[in-house]
Design a protein around this motif. Structure first.
Motif, PDB file in Angstrom:
ATOM      1  N   VAL A 143      62.267  50.870  36.668  1.00 42.02           N
ATOM      2  CA  VAL A 143      61.214  51.870  36.754  1.00 42.02           C
ATOM      3  C   VAL A 143      59.912  51.242  37.264  1.00 42.02           C
ATOM      4  O   VAL A 143      59.644  50.056  37.026  1.00 42.02           O
ATOM      5  N   ALA A 144      59.129  52.017  38.006  1.00 39.72           N
ATOM      6  CA  ALA A 144      57.778  51.584  38.385  1.00 39.72           C
ATOM      7  C   ALA A 144      56.791  52.138  37.361  1.00 39.72           C
ATOM      8  O   ALA A 144      56.824  53.329  37.051  1.00 39.72           O
ATOM      9  N   ILE A 145      55.944  51.276  36.815  1.00 37.17           N
ATOM     10  CA  ILE A 145      54.986  51.699  35.792  1.00 37.17           C
ATOM     11  C   ILE A 145      53.591  51.739  36.403  1.00 37.17           C
ATOM     12  O   ILE A 145      53.155  50.778  37.031  1.00 37.17           O
ATOM     13  N   VAL A 146      52.910  52.870  36.225  1.00 39.95           N
ATOM     14  CA  VAL A 146      51.562  53.041  36.769  1.00 39.95           C
ATOM     15  C   VAL A 146      50.595  53.312  35.621  1.00 39.95           C
ATOM     16  O   VAL A 146      50.823  54.196  34.795  1.00 39.95           O
ATOM     17  N   ASP A 147      49.512  52.553  35.566  1.00 35.53           N
ATOM     18  CA  ASP A 147      48.448  52.835  34.610  1.00 35.53           C
ATOM     19  C   ASP A 147      47.554  53.930  35.164  1.00 35.53           C
ATOM     20  O   ASP A 147      46.968  53.760  36.244  1.00 35.53           O
ATOM     21  N   ILE A 148      47.434  55.043  34.466  1.00 36.37           N
ATOM     22  CA  ILE A 148      46.425  56.029  34.888  1.00 36.37           C
ATOM     23  C   ILE A 148      45.063  55.533  34.419  1.00 36.37           C
ATOM     24  O   ILE A 148      44.175  55.276  35.212  1.00 36.37           O
ATOM     25  N   THR A 149      44.884  55.376  33.144  1.00 34.78           N
ATOM     26  CA  THR A 149      43.759  54.585  32.628  1.00 34.78           C
ATOM     27  C   THR A 149      44.062  54.265  31.178  1.00 34.78           C
ATOM     28  O   THR A 149      44.817  54.995  30.509  1.00 34.78           O
ATOM     29  N   HIS A 150      43.496  53.178  30.696  1.00 35.66           N
ATOM     30  CA  HIS A 150      43.590  52.840  29.271  1.00 35.66           C
ATOM     31  C   HIS A 150      42.224  52.880  28.618  1.00 35.66           C
ATOM     32  O   HIS A 150      42.038  52.405  27.518  1.00 35.66           O
ATOM     33  N   ARG A 151      41.268  53.454  29.334  1.00 38.74           N
ATOM     34  CA  ARG A 151      39.903  53.450  28.842  1.00 38.74           C
ATOM     35  C   ARG A 151      39.403  54.839  28.486  1.00 38.74           C
ATOM     36  O   ARG A 151      38.207  55.122  28.606  1.00 38.74           O
ATOM     37  N   ILE A 152      40.302  55.709  28.069  1.00 39.59           N
ATOM     38  CA  ILE A 152      39.859  56.927  27.397  1.00 39.59           C
ATOM     39  C   ILE A 152      38.997  56.477  26.219  1.00 39.59           C
ATOM     40  O   ILE A 152      39.319  55.501  25.533  1.00 39.59           O
ATOM     41  N   ASP A 153      37.878  57.165  25.987  1.00 37.22           N
ATOM     42  CA  ASP A 153      37.069  56.808  24.823  1.00 37.22           C
ATOM     43  C   ASP A 153      37.936  56.881  23.573  1.00 37.22           C
ATOM     44  O   ASP A 153      38.769  57.783  23.444  1.00 37.22           O
ATOM     45  N   ASN A 154      37.736  55.947  22.655  1.00 34.66           N
ATOM     46  CA  ASN A 154      38.612  55.850  21.490  1.00 34.66           C
ATOM     47  C   ASN A 154      38.847  57.210  20.845  1.00 34.66           C
ATOM     48  O   ASN A 154      37.912  57.880  20.434  1.00 34.66           O
ATOM     49  N   GLN A 155      40.126  57.585  20.794  1.00 35.67           N
ATOM     50  CA  GLN A 155      40.561  58.771  20.053  1.00 35.67           C
ATOM     51  C   GLN A 155      39.988  60.074  20.608  1.00 35.67           C
ATOM     52  O   GLN A 155      39.960  61.088  19.916  1.00 35.67           O
ATOM     53  N   ASP A 156      39.572  60.069  21.888  1.00 36.68           N
ATOM     54  CA  ASP A 156      39.006  61.277  22.492  1.00 36.68           C
ATOM     55  C   ASP A 156      40.129  62.091  23.135  1.00 36.68           C
ATOM     56  O   ASP A 156      40.468  61.927  24.317  1.00 36.68           O
ATOM     57  N   ILE A 157      40.687  62.990  22.347  1.00 36.33           N
ATOM     58  CA  ILE A 157      41.821  63.789  22.793  1.00 36.33           C
ATOM     59  C   ILE A 157      41.422  64.732  23.926  1.00 36.33           C
ATOM     60  O   ILE A 157      42.194  64.963  24.861  1.00 36.33           O
ATOM     61  N   VAL A 158      40.215  65.256  23.880  1.00 40.64           N
ATOM     62  CA  VAL A 158      39.767  66.186  24.926  1.00 40.64           C
ATOM     63  C   VAL A 158      39.670  65.481  26.281  1.00 40.64           C
ATOM     64  O   VAL A 158      40.151  65.980  27.306  1.00 40.64           O
ATOM     65  N   GLN A 159      39.055  64.314  26.289  1.00 45.39           N
ATOM     66  CA  GLN A 159      38.935  63.583  27.550  1.00 45.39           C
ATOM     67  C   GLN A 159      40.322  63.265  28.116  1.00 45.39           C
ATOM     68  O   GLN A 159      40.564  63.404  29.322  1.00 45.39           O
ATOM     69  N   ALA A 160      41.235  62.873  27.244  1.00 47.07           N
ATOM     70  CA  ALA A 160      42.597  62.575  27.699  1.00 47.07           C
ATOM     71  C   ALA A 160      43.283  63.827  28.228  1.00 47.07           C
ATOM     72  O   ALA A 160      44.015  63.769  29.224  1.00 47.07           O
ATOM     73  N   ALA A 161      43.047  64.970  27.588  1.00 41.69           N
ATOM     74  CA  ALA A 161      43.673  66.220  28.032  1.00 41.69           C
ATOM     75  C   ALA A 161      43.240  66.569  29.454  1.00 41.69           C
ATOM     76  O   ALA A 161      44.062  66.975  30.286  1.00 41.69           O
ATOM     77  N   PHE A 162      41.955  66.410  29.745  1.00 45.96           N
ATOM     78  CA  PHE A 162      41.492  66.682  31.110  1.00 45.96           C
ATOM     79  C   PHE A 162      42.005  65.635  32.104  1.00 45.96           C
ATOM     80  O   PHE A 162      42.317  65.951  33.244  1.00 45.96           O
ATOM     81  N   THR A 163      42.095  64.396  31.667  1.00 39.26           N
ATOM     82  CA  THR A 163      42.506  63.340  32.595  1.00 39.26           C
ATOM     83  C   THR A 163      43.957  63.514  33.035  1.00 39.26           C
ATOM     84  O   THR A 163      44.269  63.429  34.218  1.00 39.26           O
ATOM     85  N   ILE A 164      44.852  63.762  32.088  1.00 39.31           N
ATOM     86  CA  ILE A 164      46.258  63.917  32.496  1.00 39.31           C
ATOM     87  C   ILE A 164      46.426  65.165  33.353  1.00 39.31           C
ATOM     88  O   ILE A 164      47.185  65.161  34.336  1.00 39.31           O
ATOM     89  N   HIS A 165      45.681  66.211  33.040  1.00 34.04           N
ATOM     90  CA  HIS A 165      45.790  67.453  33.811  1.00 34.04           C
ATOM     91  C   HIS A 165      45.269  67.258  35.233  1.00 34.04           C
ATOM     92  O   HIS A 165      45.747  67.913  36.181  1.00 34.04           O
ATOM     93  N   SER A 166      44.309  66.359  35.410  1.00 34.71           N
ATOM     94  CA  SER A 166      43.774  66.091  36.752  1.00 34.71           C
ATOM     95  C   SER A 166      44.672  65.149  37.535  1.00 34.71           C
ATOM     96  O   SER A 166      44.706  65.200  38.760  1.00 34.71           O
ATOM     97  N   ALA A 167      45.377  64.274  36.825  1.00 33.41           N
ATOM     98  CA  ALA A 167      46.085  63.191  37.512  1.00 33.41           C
ATOM     99  C   ALA A 167      47.527  63.537  37.879  1.00 33.41           C
ATOM    100  O   ALA A 167      48.026  63.093  38.909  1.00 33.41           O
ATOM    101  N   TYR A 168      48.205  64.303  37.052  1.00 35.13           N
ATOM    102  CA  TYR A 168      49.658  64.444  37.215  1.00 35.13           C
ATOM    103  C   TYR A 168      50.046  64.973  38.589  1.00 35.13           C
ATOM    104  O   TYR A 168      51.087  64.612  39.153  1.00 35.13           O
ATOM    105  N   ARG A 169      49.224  65.837  39.152  1.00 35.92           N
ATOM    106  CA  ARG A 169      49.632  66.526  40.384  1.00 35.92           C
ATOM    107  C   ARG A 169      49.765  65.573  41.580  1.00 35.92           C
ATOM    108  O   ARG A 169      50.309  65.974  42.615  1.00 35.92           O
ATOM    109  N   PHE A 170      49.276  64.365  41.432  1.00 35.89           N
ATOM    110  CA  PHE A 170      49.384  63.410  42.532  1.00 35.89           C
ATOM    111  C   PHE A 170      50.619  62.524  42.416  1.00 35.89           C
ATOM    112  O   PHE A 170      50.788  61.588  43.192  1.00 35.89           O
TER     113      PHE A 170
END
Lengths: 266, 266, 266
Positions: free
Chosen positions: C31-58
């Motif tokens: 498998v090829a492993i890609v880091d989207i980011t590991h710097r979501i602010d600690n435990q910030d579920i909202v920021q992560a929710a927007f990030t995955i929703h913005s990134a997946y389509r690519f």
């Protein structure tokens, strides 16, 4: 597909990690490269020793680990390569592999001297790129360690003393903080074996963890197992005692630093 | 397996680098992607120019390097692609490839205009994702540069002047700091060719390196070649003059900043 | 070759991301492993929710996205896996997939309970390593989601409310800053659909963006579309309203923080 991991104190600001990968892929284009971390505190051999020892077990047999924390690059210190638990480890001979080499089944271990596997010319400032990366790539392709240089024994390599916590006769454990993670969790050098030893095989005994002038009673099972902003002690993912604060930051809570003492009493 | 490298000022806080990789792997699932660094100082074209020029030589023939430091994204500046020393370079036409294009064997070089190789639609804020990533992936699959757009010559691209240090008639070198690395080492734009020129081919001549009001006499061969916390000058892994402090941090020692002048006298 | 992405708040200081990759490659070496980011602010579920929703389509069809922002690790919260838009998403059931699950074509979705696909033993502090990584690797190899545990519906999972901006009856939009990127750009939760709605389908209407006591009139098309050090509003690469400063830093310019309100009036 074989795997090479990188563990360094290079940070990610510069091209250093990238060029090591270029060198590796020039030798073995089919290898998968994994960063364990490049943010070991500058030249902190102890932190690197615990990190590789915690991480390697999650990789498959045959993985080649390159550990480059190397304050004496270009001086007389050797580079060593060892096969331990069916994985390979290549690093400067400065003690960074102390916890690995202390494990039971080291075989074989060599001093890396065969310039045939180095870049040419070799700089005196970046052996990670010029020696360790190409040697690691050749090992990932299957060359024998003995082709790299003369075989050596445990007595021939630098071994750091006092890395693990000590258990006194009355069962008190004297340890210290060896790493502080991204969440501010304080990771000690007190492993589960020593905790069990302190409890004298009676796991019902309540452990007390002393940090600064504060005492934490008992071990939690999860970070969220106490009230918010409350400190707790638990066995962390490395299988070492860890001090944390639920949804908080133990580093700030305790104003703690690496090397601060941590005691465990039963 | 072909290789694509990424060199940007995007940092690692956001999804920007990850989505570029998603775009690349959508076009060429078999490519290996290597991060050179994403921590070029924001919009610092000069630092990026030196970094790619230092890093590319450690990658195999055929590697595709994507350099995305692009303060004028969405404006009229072009995107260019060039084959240099049997590797490929794709970047905004803002001078970030100046040191590469100055090299002898650039052939061919094109202005990237063929929208067939872009994402659709193309945003005006993220050409790294919408143009450079997919174009780079197509190049890694073997399409000819000439398929990307019209061929251009050196005179057609933005070329930054004054990147390299200057040597005065009496052999004094006037350089400056172009990067400060993770260890605080001060990396100058004074390369070994200029040092040799200043020594007038007599390597026995002792070099004096002036930074601020301090003079360092002679070049060390290694970082550990002087007493601890002592400054030194050496030829760093980039083959440029570097100022360091053994087991210390030259940035703090000298209170230095990027662009500070560094002089060499013989 | 299949792809697994990682999106976490682990940072890059520690071995946590590296060992997740070791676990993944132990199960699926190809498998090829890609880091989207590991710097979501600690435990910030909202920021992560927007990030995955913005990134997946690519990413291409079949990609497996592992989202590990997990403040309640080891507690009762479940782990869920879903197929959405022909890609796979595995995460703690804490709302981090809210924006994905809100999309139209979620099928199927399961609660991940089958310990056969976990590491053994499972720790209570690092489910990213012990559950999500190996499960993701198995999904990347083609196992059916239904093999992971019982099927569930949208009503069975935690869904965060109020993530997207609201449009009042008079067409005013009340949003807020959900992320501040590496360049200091302020990314809001006001998407292009809401902007269009506020303009009542008349794109000629000039938008006014209010942040603090300042008003920015009109949308720019590019970061460089106004004078240097001048603030601007534009549609960013995520397709959300963004506030930036040409060649400057909007975070500092506005002394802004995450969650600060942003209003749009027409």
């Amino acid at each position: 597909m074989s795997i090479i991991t990188l563990l360094t104190d290079f940070g990610l600001d510069d091209e250093y990690v990238g060029v090591m990968k270029g060198v590796i892929l020039s030798v073995n284009p089919a290898v998968a490269i994994v960063d364990i971390t490049h943010r070991i505190d500058n030249q902190d051999i102890v932190q690197a020793a615990f990190t590789i020892h915690s991480a390697y077990r999650f990789f498959p047999d045959g993985t080649v680990h390159l550990v480059v924390v190397d304050p004496d690059v270009g001086m007389e210190r050797a580079i060593i390569a060892a096969e331990i638990h069916r994985q390979f480890f290549i690093a400067p001979d400065n003690g960074v592999l102390s916890l690995m080499v202390a494990d039971a089944t080291v075989w074989p271990m060599v001093r890396v001297t065969n310039a045939r596997y180095f870049l040419s010319p070799v700089s005196r400032t970046f052996h990670g790129r010029d020696k360790i990366a190409p040697v690691g790539a050749h090992v990932s392709k299957g060359i024998q360690l003995k082709a790299l240089g003369p075989e050596i024994g445990r007595a021939d390599v630098v071994c750091l003393e006092g890395l693990q916590a000590e258990v006194s006769e009355n069962g008190e454990i004297i340890g210290r903080i060896v790493a502080i993670d991204h969440f501010g969790n304080l990771i000690t050098n007190i492993d589960t074996a020593r905790l069990t030893q302190a409890q004298r095989n009676d796991p019902a005994k309540t452990i007390q963890v002393k940090i600064g002038c504060r005492i934490i009673r008992g071990l939690s099972e999860t970070y969220a197992g106490v009230a918010q902003n409350t400190p707790l002690a638990l066995i962390g993912s490395r299988e070492y005692l860890e001090i944390a604060v639920n949804r908080g930051n133990a580093r700030r809570f305790f104003n703690a630093q690496k090397d601060d003492p941590v005691q465990v009493m039963v």
